[in-house]
Design a protein around this motif. Structure first.
Motif, PDB file in Angstrom:
ATOM      1  N   LYS A 258       2.363 -34.624  -5.039  1.00  0.00           N
ATOM      2  CA  LYS A 258       1.457 -34.775  -3.905  1.00  0.00           C
ATOM      3  C   LYS A 258       0.026 -34.974  -4.379  1.00  0.00           C
ATOM      4  O   LYS A 258      -0.691 -35.863  -3.876  1.00  0.00           O
ATOM      5  N   VAL A 259      -0.398 -34.157  -5.332  1.00  0.00           N
ATOM      6  CA  VAL A 259      -1.755 -34.289  -5.873  1.00  0.00           C
ATOM      7  C   VAL A 259      -1.921 -35.639  -6.563  1.00  0.00           C
ATOM      8  O   VAL A 259      -2.941 -36.309  -6.417  1.00  0.00           O
ATOM      9  N   MET A 261      -0.283 -38.515  -6.021  1.00  0.00           N
ATOM     10  CA  MET A 261      -0.330 -39.635  -5.088  1.00  0.00           C
ATOM     11  C   MET A 261      -1.665 -39.696  -4.354  1.00  0.00           C
ATOM     12  O   MET A 261      -2.213 -40.782  -4.137  1.00  0.00           O
ATOM     13  N   GLU A 262      -2.210 -38.558  -3.988  1.00  0.00           N
ATOM     14  CA  GLU A 262      -3.513 -38.542  -3.323  1.00  0.00           C
ATOM     15  C   GLU A 262      -4.610 -39.014  -4.279  1.00  0.00           C
ATOM     16  O   GLU A 262      -5.524 -39.749  -3.882  1.00  0.00           O
ATOM     17  N   TYR A 263      -4.496 -38.583  -5.538  1.00  0.00           N
ATOM     18  CA  TYR A 263      -5.473 -39.019  -6.542  1.00  0.00           C
ATOM     19  C   TYR A 263      -5.427 -40.538  -6.715  1.00  0.00           C
ATOM     20  O   TYR A 263      -6.472 -41.203  -6.713  1.00  0.00           O
ATOM     21  N   LYS A 265      -4.334 -42.811  -4.672  1.00  0.00           N
ATOM     22  CA  LYS A 265      -4.825 -43.427  -3.428  1.00  0.00           C
ATOM     23  C   LYS A 265      -6.345 -43.460  -3.426  1.00  0.00           C
ATOM     24  O   LYS A 265      -6.970 -44.504  -3.158  1.00  0.00           O
ATOM     25  N   GLN A 266      -6.972 -42.315  -3.743  1.00  0.00           N
ATOM     26  CA  GLN A 266      -8.429 -42.260  -3.757  1.00  0.00           C
ATOM     27  C   GLN A 266      -9.007 -43.126  -4.860  1.00  0.00           C
ATOM     28  O   GLN A 266     -10.015 -43.814  -4.663  1.00  0.00           O
ATOM     29  N   GLU A 269      -9.066 -46.655  -3.773  1.00  0.00           N
ATOM     30  CA  GLU A 269     -10.069 -46.825  -2.716  1.00  0.00           C
ATOM     31  C   GLU A 269     -11.478 -46.860  -3.300  1.00  0.00           C
ATOM     32  O   GLU A 269     -12.360 -47.565  -2.783  1.00  0.00           O
ATOM     33  N   HIS A 297       1.115 -49.867  -5.681  1.00  0.00           N
ATOM     34  CA  HIS A 297      -0.067 -49.015  -5.496  1.00  0.00           C
ATOM     35  C   HIS A 297      -1.242 -49.826  -4.955  1.00  0.00           C
ATOM     36  O   HIS A 297      -1.942 -49.382  -4.036  1.00  0.00           O
ATOM     37  N   HIS A 302       2.063 -46.339  -1.837  1.00  0.00           N
ATOM     38  CA  HIS A 302       1.953 -45.364  -2.929  1.00  0.00           C
ATOM     39  C   HIS A 302       3.247 -44.605  -3.176  1.00  0.00           C
ATOM     40  O   HIS A 302       3.522 -44.211  -4.312  1.00  0.00           O
ATOM     41  N   LYS A 303       4.061 -44.387  -2.153  1.00  0.00           N
ATOM     42  CA  LYS A 303       5.331 -43.706  -2.381  1.00  0.00           C
ATOM     43  C   LYS A 303       6.232 -44.544  -3.289  1.00  0.00           C
ATOM     44  O   LYS A 303       6.845 -44.025  -4.227  1.00  0.00           O
ATOM     45  N   ASP A 306       4.698 -44.632  -6.831  1.00  0.00           N
ATOM     46  CA  ASP A 306       4.896 -43.370  -7.557  1.00  0.00           C
ATOM     47  C   ASP A 306       6.350 -43.203  -7.980  1.00  0.00           C
ATOM     48  O   ASP A 306       6.630 -42.697  -9.073  1.00  0.00           O
TER      49      ASP A 306
END
Length: 326
Positions: A258-259, A261-263, A265-266, A269, A297, A302-303, A306
């Motif tokens: 989870k961390v 994928m969020e990383y 994504k950011q 961006e 990605h 992202h899923k 990853d």
């Protein structure tokens, strides 16, 4: 004459060998400027144990490696600049070799030399070349003529400050000379170092650093001459220095899915020009699967990205464990 700028922060276990490697008898016509960047361990006490007329010590509040190097640049008195990190060490012939090359190439404004990655499990030689791409983005494997740096300074508000400024300095060099010798030892795996930190907030400064690097190059028409950097220079920078380093290499070190994928994504961006990332370059480095994951990605899937980059390996490991194979 050479000014050596040593940035030191909480390196009590390493600053002694660093200074000992610099303060050798054969290192003449130089000054060693140690900037203690607000250390809270025994670093100041270790430095105080060295007494040498070539050594100057500046103690200041903590501001980060870029700020510490800038303090050293303001204090430097000589025409050539070397940067050394306080947890690394140099070969005893560093200064004599640099002085000899200065005499042989008086018009050169930048020299680059080889170094060694020092890891827990061994060492790895790093060969550098006298060109924009193979000179690397670190400041410590280079001898700079002071006029090349001019009034520019390291950014003090981000991590990866060396990437933001060193590449433009290399691009600007009109005469870049390779010193054919391994002269620097870089502690590649030291715990707590910036390059080994998995602090996600720090990692997210990497896209900003590459954006500033690109902006500095684009601001100088001389640097954009095709024969200097190549027509695909921006794409290569975004892909190799930002995407591969930040998403692929650093991403795999984040074990929490989870961390991670969020990383990622950011990170994407924060890239100013994500369209510059070339997945063909990724494929050349890592193959088809990683290249495909990269395209996912970049498209915001992202899923799927990853799963290709990390999930398949995790599934294979789980199967091996359940089958008693590992």
């Amino acid at each position: 004459m050479i000014s050596v700028i040593v940035a030191a922060y909480n390196v009590a276990d390493y600053i002694g060998p660093c200074l000992a490697s610099l303060l050798v008898p054969e290192a003449e016509n130089c000054e060693i400027i140690v900037v203690d960047d607000g250390s809270t361990d025994a670093t100041p006490q270790v430095i105080a144990g060295y007494h040498d007329p070539r050594l100057r010590v500046i103690r200041r509040a903590n501001g980060g490696p870029g700020s510490a190097r800038n303090t050293g640049l303001e204090a430097a008195r000589y025409d050539y600049i070397l940067f050394v990190d306080g947890d690394d060490w140099v070969q005893p012939e560093l200064i004599p070799t640099c002085l000899a090359y200065i005499q042989q190439h008086p018009n050169a404004d930048l020299f680059v030399f080889d170094y060694v990655d020092v890891m827990d499990y061994g060492t790895r030689d790093r060969i550098c070349e006298a060109n924009f791409w193979e000179a690397k983005s670190a400041p410590w494997n280079k001898l700079f003529r002071r006029t090349l740096i001019g009034d520019e300074r390291f950014d003090e508000d981000i991590w990866y400050e060396d990437l933001a400024i060193v590449r433009p300095w290399v691009a600007r060099a009109k005469q870049l000379i390779r010193i054919d010798a391994i002269l620097y030892n870089y502690r590649f795996t030291r715990p707590g170092s910036t390059m080994n930190s998995l602090d996600v907030e720090r990692l997210l400064d990497l896209p900003l650093a590459i954006s500033r690097c690109v902006a500095r190059i684009e601001a100088d028409p001389y640097l954009l001459q095709a024969e200097r950097l190549g027509l695909d220079w921006k794409s290569r920078l975004y892909t190799v220095e930002a995407f591969i380093q930040g998403v692929i290499n650093r991403g795999q070190q984040i074990t929490d899915r989870k961390v991670r994928m969020e990383y990622v994504k950011q990170f994407i961006e924060y890239l100013a020009e994500p369209e510059c990332v070339d997945t063909q370059i990724v494929r050349q480095h890592y193959g088809r699967i990683v290249s495909t994951a990269s395209r996912f990605h970049l498209a915001g899937a992202h899923k799927a990205g990853d799963l290709l980059l990390h999930g398949l390996g995790e599934i294979k490991r789980a199967i091996r464990v359940s089958a008693g194979l590992s």
